[in-house]
Design a protein around this motif. Structure first.
Motif, PDB file in Angstrom:
ATOM      1  N   VAL A 244      -9.196  -2.798 -31.948  1.00  0.00           N
ATOM      2  CA  VAL A 244      -9.266  -1.827 -32.998  1.00  0.00           C
ATOM      3  C   VAL A 244      -7.615  -2.034 -33.337  1.00  0.00           C
ATOM      4  N   ILE A 245      -6.885  -2.887 -34.437  1.00  0.00           N
ATOM      5  CA  ILE A 245      -5.873  -2.825 -34.898  1.00  0.00           C
ATOM      6  C   ILE A 245      -5.486  -1.556 -35.891  1.00  0.00           C
ATOM      7  N   ILE A 246      -3.715  -0.846 -35.612  1.00  0.00           N
ATOM      8  CA  ILE A 246      -3.035   0.292 -36.020  1.00  0.00           C
ATOM      9  C   ILE A 246      -1.745  -0.735 -36.509  1.00  0.00           C
ATOM     10  N   THR A 247      -1.667   0.048 -37.488  1.00  0.00           N
ATOM     11  CA  THR A 247      -0.425  -1.025 -38.370  1.00  0.00           C
ATOM     12  C   THR A 247       0.526   0.361 -38.550  1.00  0.00           C
ATOM     13  N   THR A 248       1.533   0.710 -38.691  1.00  0.00           N
ATOM     14  CA  THR A 248       2.446   1.623 -39.360  1.00  0.00           C
ATOM     15  C   THR A 248       3.992   0.593 -40.176  1.00  0.00           C
ATOM     16  N   PRO A 249       4.242   1.852 -40.215  1.00  0.00           N
ATOM     17  CA  PRO A 249       5.647   1.207 -41.355  1.00  0.00           C
ATOM     18  C   PRO A 249       7.098   1.043 -40.800  1.00  0.00           C
ATOM     19  N   SER A 250       6.349   2.286 -39.705  1.00  0.00           N
ATOM     20  CA  SER A 250       7.967   2.014 -38.794  1.00  0.00           C
ATOM     21  C   SER A 250       8.137   1.426 -37.263  1.00  0.00           C
ATOM     22  N   ARG A 251       9.174   1.099 -36.704  1.00  0.00           N
ATOM     23  CA  ARG A 251       8.825   0.907 -34.946  1.00  0.00           C
ATOM     24  C   ARG A 251       8.629   2.436 -34.056  1.00  0.00           C
ATOM     25  N   GLU A 252       9.853   3.279 -34.456  1.00  0.00           N
ATOM     26  CA  GLU A 252       9.094   4.511 -34.100  1.00  0.00           C
ATOM     27  C   GLU A 252       7.641   5.388 -33.977  1.00  0.00           C
ATOM     28  N   LEU A 253       7.311   5.573 -35.240  1.00  0.00           N
ATOM     29  CA  LEU A 253       5.896   5.794 -34.665  1.00  0.00           C
ATOM     30  C   LEU A 253       4.694   4.676 -34.281  1.00  0.00           C
ATOM     31  N   ALA A 254       4.988   3.263 -34.578  1.00  0.00           N
ATOM     32  CA  ALA A 254       4.529   2.589 -33.440  1.00  0.00           C
ATOM     33  C   ALA A 254       4.872   3.320 -31.884  1.00  0.00           C
ATOM     34  N   TYR A 255       5.330   3.644 -31.264  1.00  0.00           N
ATOM     35  CA  TYR A 255       6.311   4.253 -30.428  1.00  0.00           C
ATOM     36  C   TYR A 255       5.399   5.225 -29.956  1.00  0.00           C
ATOM     37  N   GLN A 256       5.235   6.001 -31.070  1.00  0.00           N
ATOM     38  CA  GLN A 256       4.926   7.324 -30.853  1.00  0.00           C
ATOM     39  C   GLN A 256       3.111   7.604 -30.612  1.00  0.00           C
ATOM     40  N   ILE A 257       2.392   6.041 -31.856  1.00  0.00           N
ATOM     41  CA  ILE A 257       1.603   6.314 -31.162  1.00  0.00           C
ATOM     42  C   ILE A 257       0.631   5.492 -29.930  1.00  0.00           C
ATOM     43  N   TYR A 258       1.636   5.121 -29.859  1.00  0.00           N
ATOM     44  CA  TYR A 258       1.088   3.875 -28.846  1.00  0.00           C
ATOM     45  C   TYR A 258       1.764   4.853 -27.138  1.00  0.00           C
ATOM     46  N   GLU A 259       2.578   6.484 -27.559  1.00  0.00           N
ATOM     47  CA  GLU A 259       2.696   7.167 -26.187  1.00  0.00           C
ATOM     48  C   GLU A 259       1.284   7.923 -26.191  1.00  0.00           C
ATOM     49  N   ASN A 260       0.517   7.515 -27.052  1.00  0.00           N
ATOM     50  CA  ASN A 260      -0.774   8.971 -27.427  1.00  0.00           C
ATOM     51  C   ASN A 260      -1.676   8.529 -27.090  1.00  0.00           C
ATOM     52  N   ILE A 261      -2.366   6.387 -27.738  1.00  0.00           N
ATOM     53  CA  ILE A 261      -3.022   6.287 -26.391  1.00  0.00           C
ATOM     54  C   ILE A 261      -2.897   5.924 -25.754  1.00  0.00           C
ATOM     55  N   LYS A 262      -0.850   5.702 -25.029  1.00  0.00           N
ATOM     56  CA  LYS A 262      -1.009   5.585 -23.469  1.00  0.00           C
ATOM     57  C   LYS A 262      -2.121   6.752 -22.625  1.00  0.00           C
ATOM     58  N   GLN A 263      -1.714   7.893 -23.516  1.00  0.00           N
ATOM     59  CA  GLN A 263      -2.453   9.422 -22.658  1.00  0.00           C
ATOM     60  C   GLN A 263      -3.563   9.231 -22.396  1.00  0.00           C
ATOM     61  N   LEU A 264      -4.663   8.808 -24.157  1.00  0.00           N
ATOM     62  CA  LEU A 264      -5.838   8.886 -23.219  1.00  0.00           C
ATOM     63  C   LEU A 264      -6.178   7.622 -22.351  1.00  0.00           C
ATOM     64  N   VAL A 265      -5.956   6.638 -22.408  1.00  0.00           N
ATOM     65  CA  VAL A 265      -6.362   5.315 -21.510  1.00  0.00           C
ATOM     66  C   VAL A 265      -5.923   5.721 -20.350  1.00  0.00           C
ATOM     67  N   ARG A 266      -5.234   7.389 -19.966  1.00  0.00           N
ATOM     68  CA  ARG A 266      -4.680   7.331 -18.302  1.00  0.00           C
ATOM     69  C   ARG A 266      -6.408   7.636 -17.582  1.00  0.00           C
ATOM     70  N   HIS A 267      -7.064   8.621 -18.080  1.00  0.00           N
ATOM     71  CA  HIS A 267      -7.763   9.198 -17.987  1.00  0.00           C
ATOM     72  C   HIS A 267      -9.160   8.041 -18.237  1.00  0.00           C
ATOM     73  N   SER A 268      -9.008   7.360 -18.802  1.00  0.00           N
ATOM     74  CA  SER A 268     -10.483   6.313 -18.658  1.00  0.00           C
ATOM     75  C   SER A 268     -10.386   5.565 -16.951  1.00  0.00           C
ATOM     76  N   PRO A 269     -11.875   5.547 -16.507  1.00  0.00           N
ATOM     77  CA  PRO A 269     -11.964   5.116 -15.611  1.00  0.00           C
ATOM     78  C   PRO A 269     -12.107   3.402 -15.018  1.00  0.00           C
ATOM     79  N   SER A 270     -12.051   2.846 -16.397  1.00  0.00           N
ATOM     80  CA  SER A 270     -11.576   1.600 -16.276  1.00  0.00           C
ATOM     81  C   SER A 270     -10.601   0.721 -17.409  1.00  0.00           C
ATOM     82  N   VAL A 271     -10.252  -0.641 -17.070  1.00  0.00           N
ATOM     83  CA  VAL A 271      -8.623  -0.773 -17.673  1.00  0.00           C
ATOM     84  C   VAL A 271      -8.926  -1.259 -19.012  1.00  0.00           C
ATOM     85  N   ILE A 272      -7.925  -0.209 -19.507  1.00  0.00           N
ATOM     86  CA  ILE A 272      -8.190  -1.014 -21.409  1.00  0.00           C
ATOM     87  C   ILE A 272      -6.544  -1.519 -21.670  1.00  0.00           C
TER      88      ILE A 272
END
Length: 453
Positions: free
Chosen positions: A74-102
């Motif tokens: 999956v590739i996700i593009t955003t127009p600003s660094r701030e939005l990229a950081y925000q989505i990255y934080e949302n992704i980390k919240q999802l990944v935290r619950h995964s039994p496998s390393v993502i």
């Protein structure tokens, strides 16, 4: 709309993440987008800010992620660094619950590119999020196996176009897998964006989520005149009258943001500042401090208006109206999120009338307010003079002439005489109208009786 997220049969790890987030049921855009993505279809999603758009694509994409495939998926593009950081934080919240390393990487400008390239020699990220320029730089190095990725998300596509990043996104998409599933999300779909969409999207699902209110119904949208007032002092008053959980003050320029930050700090407030003139590492540090609630007050330019989801913003103040009315909605959309109430205050000067009228034409409804005795109270609608002039236009020539004859230096009691004359004239007009109605009824009754004789 689906009543529950259970209707999508997500994996348990996704359901655990949703429970931690406190999401009870899908929003309108989530209900329409999630099944489409689950079926592997490309989509163009048009939705207002604060609609739950980010999780509309993250949830189904992570549900279908293959932990055993250690190539980019999956590739996700955003127009600003701030939005990229925000989505990255949302992704980390999802990944935290995964039994496998993502493996997830955030590629934005201002970070250590050489270190990112060295890491690619050891492992490939399964999910990439970042700004188009930096992602393309990494792709051109030849170290990122982007040709394996078949899912591309273009977030805030209209802003990507405005900032001139669409060429980079085009080059990224051209290097990805041929059976590309593209997900485009945008507040608006400008005509200049359509050629790009037609190039990559053959039969996309078009999802346009209309909003009943341009401004979230949970937001109290106030309008306050700055005429004859010190604007800096006024903003300080508004910030300190109550006790906002987190307050955002939006300025139109970096210079104005600097000026406001300095003034508010001189008044004893602990203020954070966000704008494009700051070093990337400084902006990143300040954003983390804001999210950790180290600051109660934040001064920002429109860089922070789109894509930054700071939990708990209870007050937004527009130091000035933005040149683009779309940004007004994005600013105000920072508060009143997730069912929580919020207040948005817009300060305006007499020459802002055209901009306010433009917003009202789009459905934005303002509540006129003013400060009296240290409190914000209701006040008259700014258009009351126009309405009063409209009433004069309805008066007949003789009464209107009497008003126009009034001079600057009038004798005592002259105003009362005019009002009395207008009242007498209005009474006379009403009596004439009433007599005409009575005569008309008599004629009608007479004609009816003659008809049945």
């Amino acid at each position: 709309m689906s009543a529950s997220f259970t209707d999508y049969h997500f994996q348990p790890v996704i359901m655990d993440a949703l429970q931690e987030l406190g999401f009870k049921k899908p929003t309108s855009i989530q209900a329409q987008v999630i099944p489409t993505i689950q079926h592997g279809k490309s989509i163009v999603g048009k939705s207002a800010t604060g609609s739950g758009k980010t999780h509309a694509f993250l949830l189904p994409l992570f549900d279908q992620l293959d932990p055993a495939d250690h190539r980019p998926q999956v590739i996700i593009t955003t127009p600003s660094r701030e939005l990229a950081y925000q989505i990255y934080e949302n992704i980390k919240q999802l990944v935290r619950h995964s039994p496998s390393v993502i493996h997830v990487e955030n590629y934005v400008g201002g970070t250590d590119k050489e270190r990112q390239l060295e890491k690619l020699d050891r492992e490939q990220p399964q999910v990439v999020v970042g700004t188009p320029g930096r992602i393309l730089d990494i792709v051109k190095s030849g170290k990122l196996e982007i040709n394996a990725a078949r899912r591309l998300v273009i977030d805030e596509a209209d802003m990507t176009l405005d900032l001139g990043f669409l060429t980079e996104v085009d080059q990224i998409a051209a290097r990805m897998a041929k059976d590309l599933q593209m997900m485009v999300f945008s507040a608006t779909i400008p005509p200049k964006l359509k050629p790009f969409l037609q190039k990559y999207l053959k039969n996309p699902v078009i999802t346009d989520i209309p909003t009943e209110h341009v401004i979230n119904a949970d937001v109290s949208n106030w309008l306050i005149s700055t005429k004859g007032q010190d604007k800096n002092r006024l903003i300080f008053q508004l910030l300190t009258m109550g006790n906002p959980y987190l307050a955002l003050v939006f300025a139109n320029t970096r210079e104005r943001a600097d000026e406001l930050e300095k003034y508010l700090q001189e008044q004893g407030l602990k203020v954070a500042k966000l704008h494009g003139g700051m070093q990337p590492r400084v902006r990143k540090r300040v954003m983390k401090q804001i999210q950790n609630l180290d600051f109660q007050y934040v001064v920002a330019t429109d860089l922070a208006a789109r894509g930054i989801d700071i939990t708990g913003v209870s007050l937004v103040i527009n130091d000035d109206l933005p040149s683009d009315s779309e940004y007004f909605v994005h600013r105000v959309g920072r508060t009143g999120r997730n069912g929580m109430p919020g207040t948005a205050i817009t300060l305006y000067a007499p020459d802002d009338e055209a901009k306010i009228a433009e917003l009202e034409a789009k459905g934005v409804q303002f509540q006129p307010k003013e400060i009296k005795h240290g409190e914000v109270v209701d006040t008259y609608d700014r258009r009351r003079r126009q309405q009063y002039r409209g009433h004069h236009d309805q008066l007949d020539g003789s009464t209107l002439g009497m008003i126009k004859k009034k001079k600057k230096h009038v004798k005592p009691g002259y105003k009362k005489k005019i009002k009395r004359a207008i009242k007498i004239k209005d009474d006379q007009n009403r009596k004439i109208e009433l007599r005409q109605q009575v005569r008309a009824k008599k004629k009608q009754k007479k004609r009816s009786s003659q008809r049945y004789q």
